[in-house]
Design an enzyme around this catalytic site. Structure first.
Site, short mmCIF file in Angstrom:
data_model
loop_
_atom_site.label_atom_id
_atom_site.label_comp_id
_atom_site.label_asym_id
_atom_site.label_seq_id
_atom_site.Cartn_x
_atom_site.Cartn_y
_atom_site.Cartn_z
N HIS A 28 0.66 -1.09 0.13
CA HIS A 28 0.27 0.03 0.05
C HIS A 28 0.60 1.48 -0.17
O HIS A 28 0.46 2.12 1.34
CB HIS A 28 -1.38 -0.03 1.52
CG HIS A 28 -0.74 -0.05 1.95
ND1 HIS A 28 0.24 0.53 3.16
CD2 HIS A 28 -1.02 -1.17 3.20
CE1 HIS A 28 0.48 -0.24 4.07
NE2 HIS A 28 -0.39 -1.23 4.30
N HIS A 82 -4.76 -9.79 14.35
CA HIS A 82 -4.41 -8.74 12.81
C HIS A 82 -5.48 -9.11 11.96
O HIS A 82 -5.27 -10.03 11.39
CB HIS A 82 -3.73 -7.90 12.68
CG HIS A 82 -3.17 -6.79 11.87
ND1 HIS A 82 -3.86 -5.56 11.86
CD2 HIS A 82 -2.51 -5.95 11.05
CE1 HIS A 82 -4.02 -4.97 11.11
NE2 HIS A 82 -2.48 -5.05 10.17
N GLU A 84 -5.54 -7.39 9.08
CA GLU A 84 -5.63 -6.91 8.25
C GLU A 84 -5.03 -8.12 7.21
O GLU A 84 -4.58 -9.09 7.03
CB GLU A 84 -3.84 -5.79 7.26
CG GLU A 84 -4.39 -5.34 6.40
CD GLU A 84 -3.35 -4.30 6.23
OE1 GLU A 84 -2.05 -3.82 7.50
OE2 GLU A 84 -3.02 -3.00 5.60
N ASP A 86 -3.68 -8.91 4.81
CA ASP A 86 -1.89 -9.98 4.52
C ASP A 86 -1.97 -11.16 5.99
O ASP A 86 -0.97 -11.61 5.36
CB ASP A 86 0.17 -9.45 4.79
CG ASP A 86 -0.43 -7.81 5.37
OD1 ASP A 86 -1.97 -7.66 6.19
OD2 ASP A 86 0.36 -7.65 6.10
N HIS A 148 -1.12 -1.77 13.98
CA HIS A 148 -1.85 0.54 13.46
C HIS A 148 -3.02 0.45 12.90
O HIS A 148 -3.13 0.86 11.92
CB HIS A 148 -0.59 0.38 12.49
CG HIS A 148 -0.80 -0.54 11.27
ND1 HIS A 148 -0.74 0.35 9.53
CD2 HIS A 148 -0.48 -2.17 11.16
CE1 HIS A 148 -1.31 -1.22 9.25
NE2 HIS A 148 -1.22 -2.34 9.54
N ASP A 167 2.14 -7.02 13.14
CA ASP A 167 3.39 -6.16 12.65
C ASP A 167 4.00 -5.82 13.74
O ASP A 167 5.00 -4.94 12.71
CB ASP A 167 2.07 -4.88 12.38
CG ASP A 167 1.22 -5.38 10.73
OD1 ASP A 167 1.45 -6.61 10.16
OD2 ASP A 167 0.11 -4.64 10.60
N TYR A 195 10.10 0.34 8.12
CA TYR A 195 8.51 -0.22 8.42
C TYR A 195 8.17 0.84 9.71
O TYR A 195 7.12 1.14 9.74
CB TYR A 195 8.85 -1.62 9.01
CG TYR A 195 7.45 -2.18 9.23
CD1 TYR A 195 6.95 -3.12 8.13
CD2 TYR A 195 6.86 -2.24 10.48
CE1 TYR A 195 5.58 -4.02 8.35
CE2 TYR A 195 5.87 -3.31 9.81
CZ TYR A 195 5.18 -3.66 9.65
OH TYR A 195 3.99 -4.14 9.03
N HIS A 228 5.28 -10.00 10.64
CA HIS A 228 6.87 -9.77 9.12
C HIS A 228 8.11 -9.79 8.77
O HIS A 228 8.62 -9.40 10.93
CB HIS A 228 6.27 -8.39 8.60
CG HIS A 228 4.95 -8.53 7.74
ND1 HIS A 228 4.76 -8.87 6.49
CD2 HIS A 228 4.04 -7.23 8.06
CE1 HIS A 228 3.43 -8.49 6.75
NE2 HIS A 228 3.10 -7.59 7.48
FE1 FEO Z 1 -0.67 -4.41 9.31
FE2 FEO Z 1 0.87 -6.57 8.09
O1 FEO Z 1 -0.44 -5.62 7.43
#
Ligand code: FEO
Length: 403
Positions: A28, A82, A84, A86, A148, A167, A195, A228
């Site tokens: 993004h 989370h 999101e 991913d 986040h 994250d 990051y 990640h």
């Molecule tokens: Fe906020 Fe890795 O997604």
């Protein structure tokens, strides 16, 4: 040939079962030049618990890694730290395949998962601070709202002193190595900073508050397992300290200059401004936007005290690359910057005025009205640029950087 993927053991009962995305280059708006990983974890005890999943196209890789430890059908619980995509993209397929007894998420996470995937029954909202024993494993859940996303939470495993941090403390770095102590420290510092700058910088006050609260929650991790990049086990204290420093925002005496150019005039101005910054005793990073990504500008701003922006006037406005970068940087809310605008023009000359307005919107303290030059800078204009750079440098307070 997905069946050759293997899990990586983290502790005697925790395994990494995520996926490595060597190809992704855009997250993004953030240039993920080194790819990324989508980390999922498996706790193997009297019950089997999966923590987070992976981006949808990587479902088979995750399932293969799980299958190297236990049959995926044996998973009893899923914890979604989370929502999101991913980390939740293959959650619906995973639920359908393993039929867990429950999927735990924060209250906001339950809503987000319902909104994303129309999931409802089977989702269980955990309370902030709630403790649970799942199959002999003590776990507690801690909301980290807006770090986040509103749904974000930590899962803490006190007996292993293992923090599943979603994250937070992560980085976009594809690698065959799974742990921080297997990778070069300067690479980890650079990618963790990138990051933080591109994902967490707008929420720095919340990061500082959360870090301050961890001791009272009894969270003193020996291992941090983010969603990640590598798992922290070698330098846990180091990455926590880096987060504390980034959240405090203690800028160096450093100026970042971003610009684009039409026929080289704004480029020449940027170089002379940079010379002035150095003459004024500060560090400079010059990022021509034709050669640098907006997310690299964000990374450089993480420890900078000044932002200077240059654009020619194009069709009564600023260059699209400069507008793009400023839109992005404004959203990241870097605090406490000083700065200035500069640029060349042919006849109408709006760019510096527009840039000044945008910098004010970013709450950048303007050092003068900027430098605007018709067509090509002469010696006088170039001297004015150098003087501007020096003036900005001299405005920077003493910090951690150059004196
Ligand atoms: Fe906020 Fe890795 O997604």
């Amino acid at each position: 040939m997905t069946d050759s993927f293997s899990a990586v053991q983290v502790t005697d009962r925790v395994y990494w079962v995520g996926a490595t995305d060597w190809a992704v280059r855009n997250f993004h708006g953030y240039a993920t030049t080194r790819g990324t990983t989508y980390n999922a974890y498996l706790i193997v005890a009297d019950k089997i618990i999966l923590i987070d999943t992976v981006k949808a196209p990587f479902r088979d890789e995750m399932f293969a890694r799980i299958a190297s430890v236990v049959h995926p059908g044996r998973i009893d619980y899923i914890i979604s730290n989370h929502s999101e995509m991913d980390h939740s993209g293959c959650l619906p397929e995973t639920i359908a395949a393993v039929k867990p007894d429950a999927v735990f998420a924060s209250a906001m996470g339950v809503k987000a998962l319902a909104d994303h995937f129309r999931l409802g029954p089977g989702l269980v909202a955990v309370k902030n601070g709630e403790q649970m024993n799942l199959g002999g494993v003590n776990l507690s859940f801690h909301e980290t709202r807006m770090l986040h996303w509103p749904d974000s939470m930590f899962t803490w495993m006190p007996n292993d002193r293992l923090l599943f941090s979603q994250d937070a403390f992560g980085m976009h770095l594809a690698s065959g190595e799974r742990f921080d102590d297997e990778l070069p420290a300067d690479l980890l510092e650079r990618e963790a900073a990138k990051y933080y700058a591109n994902i967490l910088m707008p929420f720095s006050p919340l990061v500082a508050a959360l870090l301050g609260k961890l001791p009272s929650l009894g969270i003193s991790p020996r291992i941090i397992a983010p969603d990640h990049g590598p798992i922290w086990r070698g330098n846990v204290a180091g990455i926590v300290e880096r987060y504390a420093a980034w959240a405090r925002r203690t800028p160096r005496r450093k100026a970042v200059i971003i610009y684009d150019t039409m026929w080289g005039s704004t480029h020449r101005m940027a170089r002379l401004i940079g010379e002035g910054v150095v003459a004024g005793g500060a560090e400079v990073k010059i990022l021509p936007l034709g050669a640098n990504h907006r997310s690299d500008a964000a990374t450089e701003l993480l420890d900078a005290g000044a932002l200077l922006v240059g654009s020619p006037t194009l069709n009564n406005d600023i260059f699209p690359t400069v507008a793009d970068a400023l839109c992005y940087l404004k959203g990241l809310k870097p605090k406490g910057l000083v700065g200035a605008a500069f640029g060349s023009y042919g006849w109408s000359g709006e760019s510096v005025k527009i840039l000044n307005g945008l910098l004010k919107e970013m709450q950048v303290g303007l050092v003068g009205d900027g430098v605007s030059v018709r067509y090509v800078p002469d010696d006088g204009a170039l001297a004015e640029c150098a003087a501007l750079g020096r003036r900005v440098a001299e405005t920077l307070p003493a910090g951690e950087g150059k004196a």
